[in-house]
Every structure is written in C-alpha cells, then in structure tokens.
Design an enzyme around this catalytic site. Structure first.
Site, PDB file in Angstrom:
ATOM      1  N   THR A   1      -5.460  -0.171  12.319  1.00  0.00           N
ATOM      2  CA  THR A   1      -5.895   0.028  10.929  1.00  0.00           C
ATOM      3  C   THR A   1      -5.909  -1.240  10.094  1.00  0.00           C
ATOM      4  O   THR A   1      -6.517  -1.266   9.024  1.00  0.00           O
ATOM      5  CB  THR A   1      -4.993   1.065  10.225  1.00  0.00           C
ATOM      6  OG1 THR A   1      -3.633   0.608  10.260  1.00  0.00           O
ATOM      7  CG2 THR A   1      -5.094   2.419  10.898  1.00  0.00           C
TER       8      THR A   1
ATOM      9  N   SER B   1       1.932 -10.413  10.326  1.00  0.00           N
ATOM     10  CA  SER B   1       1.215  -9.319   9.664  1.00  0.00           C
ATOM     11  C   SER B   1      -0.278  -9.450   9.923  1.00  0.00           C
ATOM     12  O   SER B   1      -0.918 -10.402   9.475  1.00  0.00           O
ATOM     13  CB  SER B   1       1.488  -9.346   8.156  1.00  0.00           C
ATOM     14  OG  SER B   1       0.575  -8.529   7.458  1.00  0.00           O
TER      15      SER B   1
ATOM     16  N   CYS C   1      -8.643   2.168   7.439  1.00  0.00           N
ATOM     17  CA  CYS C   1      -7.670   2.498   6.401  1.00  0.00           C
ATOM     18  C   CYS C   1      -8.204   2.118   5.024  1.00  0.00           C
ATOM     19  O   CYS C   1      -8.712   1.010   4.820  1.00  0.00           O
ATOM     20  CB  CYS C   1      -6.372   1.751   6.706  1.00  0.00           C
ATOM     21  SG  CYS C   1      -5.223   1.641   5.337  1.00  0.00           S
TER      22      CYS C   1
ATOM     23  N   GLU D   1       1.237  -1.268  16.500  1.00  0.00           N
ATOM     24  CA  GLU D   1       0.376  -0.127  16.192  1.00  0.00           C
ATOM     25  C   GLU D   1      -0.567   0.184  17.349  1.00  0.00           C
ATOM     26  O   GLU D   1      -0.769   1.352  17.704  1.00  0.00           O
ATOM     27  CB  GLU D   1      -0.429  -0.389  14.917  1.00  0.00           C
ATOM     28  CG  GLU D   1      -1.303   0.789  14.529  1.00  0.00           C
ATOM     29  CD  GLU D   1      -2.229   0.492  13.365  1.00  0.00           C
ATOM     30  OE1 GLU D   1      -3.347   1.032  13.361  1.00  0.00           O
ATOM     31  OE2 GLU D   1      -1.840  -0.284  12.466  1.00  0.00           O
TER      32      GLU D   1
ATOM     33  N   SER E   1       2.308  -5.492   3.089  1.00  0.00           N
ATOM     34  CA  SER E   1       3.760  -5.377   3.261  1.00  0.00           C
ATOM     35  C   SER E   1       4.538  -6.293   2.327  1.00  0.00           C
ATOM     36  O   SER E   1       5.736  -6.495   2.518  1.00  0.00           O
ATOM     37  CB  SER E   1       4.138  -5.697   4.717  1.00  0.00           C
ATOM     38  OG  SER E   1       3.548  -4.783   5.601  1.00  0.00           O
TER      39      SER E   1
ATOM     40  N   HIS F   1       0.141  -5.663  19.601  1.00  0.00           N
ATOM     41  CA  HIS F   1       0.594  -5.217  18.283  1.00  0.00           C
ATOM     42  C   HIS F   1       1.224  -3.830  18.388  1.00  0.00           C
ATOM     43  O   HIS F   1       0.732  -2.956  19.104  1.00  0.00           O
ATOM     44  CB  HIS F   1      -0.584  -5.192  17.310  1.00  0.00           C
ATOM     45  CG  HIS F   1      -0.194  -5.022  15.878  1.00  0.00           C
ATOM     46  ND1 HIS F   1       0.114  -3.790  15.341  1.00  0.00           N
ATOM     47  CD2 HIS F   1      -0.064  -5.916  14.860  1.00  0.00           C
ATOM     48  CE1 HIS F   1       0.415  -3.938  14.056  1.00  0.00           C
ATOM     49  NE2 HIS F   1       0.320  -5.220  13.750  1.00  0.00           N
TER      50      HIS F   1
ATOM     51  N   ASN G   1      -2.805  -7.591   8.786  1.00  0.00           N
ATOM     52  CA  ASN G   1      -3.676  -7.462   7.610  1.00  0.00           C
ATOM     53  C   ASN G   1      -3.646  -8.725   6.756  1.00  0.00           C
ATOM     54  O   ASN G   1      -4.657  -9.111   6.174  1.00  0.00           O
ATOM     55  CB  ASN G   1      -3.321  -6.206   6.803  1.00  0.00           C
ATOM     56  CG  ASN G   1      -2.060  -6.357   5.980  1.00  0.00           C
ATOM     57  OD1 ASN G   1      -2.090  -6.835   4.849  1.00  0.00           O
ATOM     58  ND2 ASN G   1      -0.924  -5.946   6.535  1.00  0.00           N
TER      59      ASN G   1
ATOM     60  N   CYS H   1       0.860  -1.176   0.000  1.00  0.00           N
ATOM     61  CA  CYS H   1       0.000   0.000   0.000  1.00  0.00           C
ATOM     62  C   CYS H   1       0.901   1.233   0.000  1.00  0.00           C
ATOM     63  O   CYS H   1       2.113   1.131   0.194  1.00  0.00           O
ATOM     64  CB  CYS H   1      -0.910   0.005   1.228  1.00  0.00           C
ATOM     65  SG  CYS H   1      -0.005   0.111   2.802  1.00  0.00           S
TER      66      CYS H   1
END
EC number: 1.17.7.4
Length: 398
Positions: free
Chosen positions: A250, A317, A288, A187, A380, A185, A319, A66
């Site tokens: 996100t 990851s 996001c 984030e 990623s 996490h 996502n 992204c």
C-alpha cells in the site's frame, strides 16, 4: 492452508482483539497529547505556510500520521495500559518511526528478534500478549501465536487487510497475484502469505520484463534467477503467468502501481485477445487513500518555488522514500532525515540519506538570504517531530 477460514476462526477467538480498548474520543485525545503540535496546527490554519525572518516554510497539504498509523500506535499504547503486568511482545516495528518504537521499548514492550530474516518466537509463552503491527503479520505467524495461547492485538491497517482480501480472491479463482512491492518488506511478506501463486515486482522495469516473458521473449533461467526470492514455492513462469491479478504494497508509488496494472492488462489483451481478457486478468483497486493523498500533495509541493526540501520519516519507511523520489524528479535539493537530531544548528549541517545511498553529512545546507523550504513527512511521522525540525531551521536562519 485455507487462510480465509483461519482468519474467520481467529476473529471469533476470545484471545483476539482488533478494536483496541479505549473509545475513539479517548484515543484521539491521547494521541493529540503525545504527538500533536500547536505550531503545526497554526501552519495548517495559515494555508500550510509559515514565515519567520528570512525563512519561508511551505508544508505539503497532506503529510504525517495517517489514520491507520494513528490507530495502530494508539492500540499499542492502550495494550500496555490494559495489560500492565503481562509480557507484551510485538512482531515487528509498530510503524517505521524510531521515536514511536523507542517509546514502546520504554513501556517494556518487547520486540521479537530476527536473525537472517527468521523471527524467533521461542521466548513467547502461553498467556503472553502479542501486538501485530500496522503492516500486519504473516498468516503463519498468526497461526503460531494462536496455537501458543497468546492474546493477539491486531493493529493491521484496514487498507492492508483489503489487499489480503484481493490476493485471496486471486487464489480462489486460480489467478497468480502480481504484487507491486518490495519482497523483503513486512507488508509484502504478510500479503504474499495470504496469496496462492505470487510474484513480487519492484517497479515498472521489472513489470515490463515479466510482460516480455509472458509474450514469449524471455529466458527461463534468467527469469528464475532474477526473481529467485520474489515468487511462491513451486512457481512456474511458463504456467503460472497465464492468469494474473495485480495487488500492491500500500505504500508504493501510486502512479507506478497504476501503470503496472495497465502493463499486465495490455499484455493479456495482446496474448489472449479482448474476448478472453477477463479470464486472464483481474482488475484491482488496492491503492491506499492516505498514500495517494500524501503523494498528490508532494507533487503539488514540488511545483512551488523551493530552494530546498526536507522529507522527514524513517529510513526504512517505503512511503517516505517514495516522497523523496518525487522531489528528485524535479531536481530539487532534498534531504531525507528520520529525526530532528540529524540537523545541527551550530554547524548548519544535516546528516541525511540520499536515495539509495548511505547517510552523508551536508555542511552549510541552509543557504544565506531569503529561502523557501518545502517540508513533508511520511505517514509514520508525528507532527511534533515535524515541528522540531522547523524549530531547528528557524534557529539556523536566525
């Protein structure tokens, strides 16, 4: 700490950089040379499909890097070119991709070590350069690095920063932030550091549990034990859940974040009535765009006639994991791998990670005869990695 005031002062420091060093054109060219693939470009131009012999590849229509990841990776590489001789540190993985992080290590970028979840900044010195990754960093880490006299290169994704603004708004108006995320996490750790009172919920099940407690149907001791690592210091569920706002990590599943928001809106509506709703619930929009696009594309892909599906991305990851979850809902035989090396052409085998389990070996994973293979990748994962996976599948099929 007044986190907004600190961030404003940090942004005006001559030792802080969140723009990078190269022009957008030069940055795009560098990333294209490092990570783009002619094969993937060709597949995109051909309607996201590719046929070779008995193999029919169907790519998700949104996958891979992204723009937030592209920006973070490019800024990290630019930092080494701009500071060729200085000590450069990074507070965590720049993104959840092993090949990208390995490349940074080869560039002599040092990763801050951590033990039992506590980072050791003792080796970082005045004048050193420190990169903040795409997930961001806690406000306490930023303050420490600034006080040490470091040059801070902030690659935090703007979508993550948007969530920070949201929880700071909650704090300003004395609302508790309900954060949909994984409490360990990177984030979510960063986001919660900007919040006042907060509670992290992992999924819809936990959100419903909290809802029941708000409505007077829970046990305090059980609640405190269940969320013991997921709330702010001094958190009191009997006082701090009367005014709530929702935010999210996100990379969480978009549909679940939306449903969690509805759960708490309905809960406050039921407890306090429609005339008082705005005094007890703050609406949100911190999903996001890139996460949403990739998940929507995955939902479309799993509706195709697929024999197997390969999901490519770091095992840590978030996502990518949620893309795997979507495949599972359709009962498609799916395989989550982090690198092309997980596939053995000679053995027709794949070393993959089932959801919530350890790595396992699947032999003869590519069936005989004509086969439809769906492929997607996390935000990623570079195109070149996806291309290498496709090449291995072609070699097995031939």
């Amino acid at each position: 700490m007044d986190t907004q005031a600190f961030r404003r002062s940090l942004h005006h420091s001559d030792r802080y950089n969140r723009r990078g060093f190269d022009s957008p054109t030069k940055r795009a060219q560098a990333l294209e040379e490092a990570y783009q693939s002619d094969l993937i470009s060709s597949i995109r131009d051909n309607g996201f499909t590719y046929t070779k012999g008995r193999l029919n590849i169907k790519l998700a229509q949104a996958f891979g890097f992204c723009w937030g990841v592209e920006r973070a990776v490019a800024m990290a590489y630019e930092t080494r070119r701009h500071y060729p001789n200085e000590n450069i540190w990074i507070t965590n993985e720049i993104i959840h991709n092993p090949s990208v992080n390995d490349h940074l290590r080869k560039m002599n970028v040092k990763f801050i070590s951590a033990k039992n979840g506590i980072k050791d900044f003792s080796l970082v010195s005045n004048g050193d350069v420190v990169i903040l990754p795409a997930f961001g960093a806690t406000v306490q880490e930023m303050k420490l690095l600034h006080e040490k006299g470091c040059h801070i290169i902030d690659t935090t994704c703007p979508w993550v920063s948007k969530v920070w603004h949201t929880v700071e708004k909650h704090k300003k108006h004395v609302f508790t932030s309900i954060i949909h995320g994984k409490f360990k996490h990177e984030e979510t750790l960063a986001t919660s550091s900007f919040a006042g009172k907060y509670l992290v919920v992992l999924d819809l099940e936990e959100a419903n549990y909290v809802s029941e407690y708000i409505l007077g149907k829970g046990n305090r001791n059980e609640f405190m034990n269940k969320f013991s690592k997921a709330f702010s210091n001094g958190f009191d569920p009997d006082k701090d859940l009367d005014r709530v706002g929702v935010a999210n990590q996100t990379t969480m599943l978009k549909s679940e974040t939306e449903e969690i928001g509805k759960v708490f809106e309905r809960t406050m509506l039921k407890k306090f009535g429609p005339e008082n709703l705005n005094s007890h619930f703050l609406a949100f929009n911190t999903i996001c765009d890139a996460t949403e696009e990739r998940q929507d594309a995955m939902f479309s892909l799993v509706d195709e006639d697929l024999d197997i599906l390969v999901v490519i991305g770091g095992f840590n990851s978030s996502n990518t994991t949620h893309l795997q979850e979507i495949a599972i809902t359709k009962n498609i035989s799916s395989f989550h791998i982090d690198t092309p090396e997980r596939i053995s052409v000679k053995e027709n085998s794949i070393f993959h990670k089932p959801l919530g389990s350890e790595l396992e070996l699947k032999k003869n994973f590519l069936p005989s005869g004509k086969i439809n293979v769906g492929i997607t990748s996390g935000a990623s994962t570079p195109d070149k990695v996806v291309a290498d996976v496709i090449e291995k599948l072609i070699d097995i099929a031939s």
